[in-house]
Design a protein around this motif. Sequence first.
Motif, short mmCIF file in Angstrom:
data_model
loop_
_atom_site.label_atom_id
_atom_site.label_comp_id
_atom_site.label_asym_id
_atom_site.label_seq_id
_atom_site.Cartn_x
_atom_site.Cartn_y
_atom_site.Cartn_z
N PRO A 1 -0.86 -1.03 7.57
CA PRO A 1 -2.20 -1.49 7.96
C PRO A 1 -3.21 -1.07 6.88
O PRO A 1 -3.19 0.08 6.44
CB PRO A 1 -2.47 -0.75 9.27
CG PRO A 1 -1.14 -0.28 9.75
CD PRO A 1 -0.24 -0.16 8.57
N ASN A 2 -4.02 -2.00 6.42
CA ASN A 2 -4.97 -1.65 5.35
C ASN A 2 -6.41 -1.97 5.71
O ASN A 2 -7.07 -2.76 5.05
CB ASN A 2 -4.58 -2.33 4.03
CG ASN A 2 -4.59 -3.84 4.12
OD1 ASN A 2 -4.60 -4.40 5.21
ND2 ASN A 2 -4.61 -4.50 2.99
N PRO A 3 -6.92 -1.34 6.80
CA PRO A 3 -8.34 -1.54 7.11
C PRO A 3 -9.21 -1.01 5.97
O PRO A 3 -8.84 -0.04 5.32
CB PRO A 3 -8.54 -0.70 8.37
CG PRO A 3 -7.46 0.31 8.35
CD PRO A 3 -6.30 -0.33 7.67
N PHE A 4 -10.32 -1.70 5.73
CA PHE A 4 -11.30 -1.16 4.78
C PHE A 4 -11.97 0.05 5.43
O PHE A 4 -12.08 0.10 6.65
CB PHE A 4 -12.37 -2.20 4.44
CG PHE A 4 -11.81 -3.49 3.91
CD1 PHE A 4 -10.83 -3.49 2.93
CD2 PHE A 4 -12.27 -4.71 4.37
CE1 PHE A 4 -10.32 -4.67 2.44
CE2 PHE A 4 -11.76 -5.89 3.88
CZ PHE A 4 -10.78 -5.87 2.92
N TYR B 1 -6.76 -1.82 -0.50
CA TYR B 1 -8.08 -2.35 -0.19
C TYR B 1 -8.35 -3.62 -0.97
O TYR B 1 -8.85 -4.62 -0.44
CB TYR B 1 -9.17 -1.32 -0.53
CG TYR B 1 -9.19 -0.08 0.33
CD1 TYR B 1 -8.35 0.06 1.43
CD2 TYR B 1 -10.07 0.97 0.04
CE1 TYR B 1 -8.38 1.20 2.21
CE2 TYR B 1 -10.10 2.11 0.81
CZ TYR B 1 -9.25 2.22 1.90
OH TYR B 1 -9.29 3.36 2.65
N ARG C 1 -9.76 8.28 3.61
CA ARG C 1 -8.89 7.62 2.65
C ARG C 1 -9.71 7.07 1.51
O ARG C 1 -10.74 6.46 1.70
CB ARG C 1 -8.15 6.45 3.31
CG ARG C 1 -6.92 6.88 4.07
CD ARG C 1 -6.35 5.72 4.82
NE ARG C 1 -5.78 4.73 3.91
CZ ARG C 1 -5.36 3.54 4.33
NH1 ARG C 1 -5.45 3.20 5.56
NH2 ARG C 1 -4.83 2.69 3.47
#
Lengths: 251, 312
Positions: free
Chosen positions: A94-97, B187, B308
Amino acid sequence: MDKKIEVNKFDFYYGDFQALIDLNFPIIKNQITALIGPSGCGKSTFLRAINRMNDTISIARADGEILLDGKNVYDQDVDVSELRQRVGMVFQRPNPFPQSVFDNVAYGPRVLGTATKHELPDVVEKSLRGAALWDEVKDKLKSSALDLNPGQQQRMCIARAIAVQPEVILMDEPCSALDPIATLHVEDLMRELSKDYTIVIVTHSMQQAARASDWTGFFWLGKLVEFGGTHELFTNPKQELTEAYITGRQG
Amino acid sequence: MTAQQGVPSPLPVDEAPPRPKREIVIEAFIRVAGVSTIIIIILIFAFLLKEGLPAFFKVSITGLLARRWYPIEDMFGLLPLLVGSLLVTVGAVVIAVPLGLTTAVFLGELAPPWLREILKPVIEVLAGIPSIVLGFLGWVVLAPAIQNMGAPTGLTAFTGSLILAYMALPTIISITEDALYAVPKEYRDGSLALGATHWQTIYKVVLPAARSGIVIAIMLGIGRAIGETMAVMLVTGNAANIPSLSDGLYFQPVRTLTATIAAEMGEVASGSLHYNVLFAIGIVLFVITFLINSLATWIIGGNGGRRRGGQI
Ligand SMILES: Nc1ncnc2c1ncn2[C@@H]1O[C@H](COP(=O)(O)OP(=O)(O)OP(=O)(O)O)[C@@H](O)[C@H]1O
Ligand SMILES: [Mg+2]
């Protein structure tokens, strides 16, 4: 059964290394296609070839055609940005900002200009409902997406993808970072989404492919060994290699 | 502090094996170093207060806020010095921050790899140039150039800002670039996969994610510049006057707080009022630095770029 995507004589290279060799198969509209195969056989490479995410790799080169609604995505006049809006992607982790849940889901419509400021809350709600996440996050839209658990984060990433109204959704091992319950959530969701979207999923789990897909393609060392209806492929594989792999004797 | 070695271990002896002597010595050494650093800082601060605080009573706050700095006649208005420091520093920030950020974005996101390989070490070497050399260059090259542009003198607040900006730039660029580099690839991929362009991705995802690193870069860069005294002294003309707007705010000589201390400390009699006031200036500087640091911590601590990515 309409073909949403048609792969014709498609080759892909990283420098001198040929990662995909002469692929030919269709991806059927509004159905779920699963791609299976051992590590390094080119599943991710193929997925990233469809929405041209491989363009960011300088040594990468594609040959042949991937037709989206009959139009080769590698044609000179294709707008990559528009292509990626039509072909969304969900990643392995999962790569949420590092922004709020709302801003994450609103990101696509904002940068693409597909929704006005007034429409945004509606778009966000609809997308989160579509990703079966609305009830869980409706009270914390303003809090950081990083505070959600991994399963919720992955569904939020799906919501983020559908917020730009894509036609195809590519999922690269979307459940590999999730626990079994979150995995079932996402699988149910895929079934739901396939009514409106064409879905291609890469998975390492035979059970998941068998459970959740309509079509399955088996990759081996850059080649598509076998492609067919999921039930057919798992119960009556035509190639010995396929049988060996799905029964766990190979791979 | 060797006495500590004789203190019995708090753990029961039969559970913990005897600790090697070396470890005890190292730990004692680290403790002494840490504690003495703190003590030294406290002593410095206490000394500053002892020597500086009397000025606030003897001269009075209104006296210190007056518009005229003329120690010979016991006029200790700090306003011109405050304005001088403010002008020079704000000017430096206004020049250095946009220039530094865009250069870092160019280096980190747009430049081809071979160019980055060349430019990065070059910029890091620039950071090592002794500041007095820059001040000297400012005096010999920059000041005459500014005078040629039509200012009455080349030694102005603007000249000081330019030199300070130049001093802050390498730090800002280099650390910002590190912060951009530390932003996870996921991102960028996430943004590009939604159809955002390269530039939109930089602007809307990468820069915000690197925010805390960028704030640190700016703080360190400007911090290096604010503390710098001699180079600024060389090029600002050192007149303790308040520049008027009508005469071209930035193109007049000014004098900064730090330059005042450096220039006058050698000449005052220890314990005199003038001496106390110079220490009071030190307190003012301390408070300003403290406020700026708190502001930075507050910016970094806000929601968003935490946990992160982007932090260094
Ligand atoms: N950026 C790259 N540069 C060079 N070679 C690459 C690159 N990415 C992948 N490859 C190579 O291409 C081949 C296919 O990789 P790919 O990631 O598509 O496999 P995969 O089937 O997705 O594997 P996995 O199941 O482990 O995710 C591998 O041999 C890999 O080493
Ligand atoms: Mg993969």
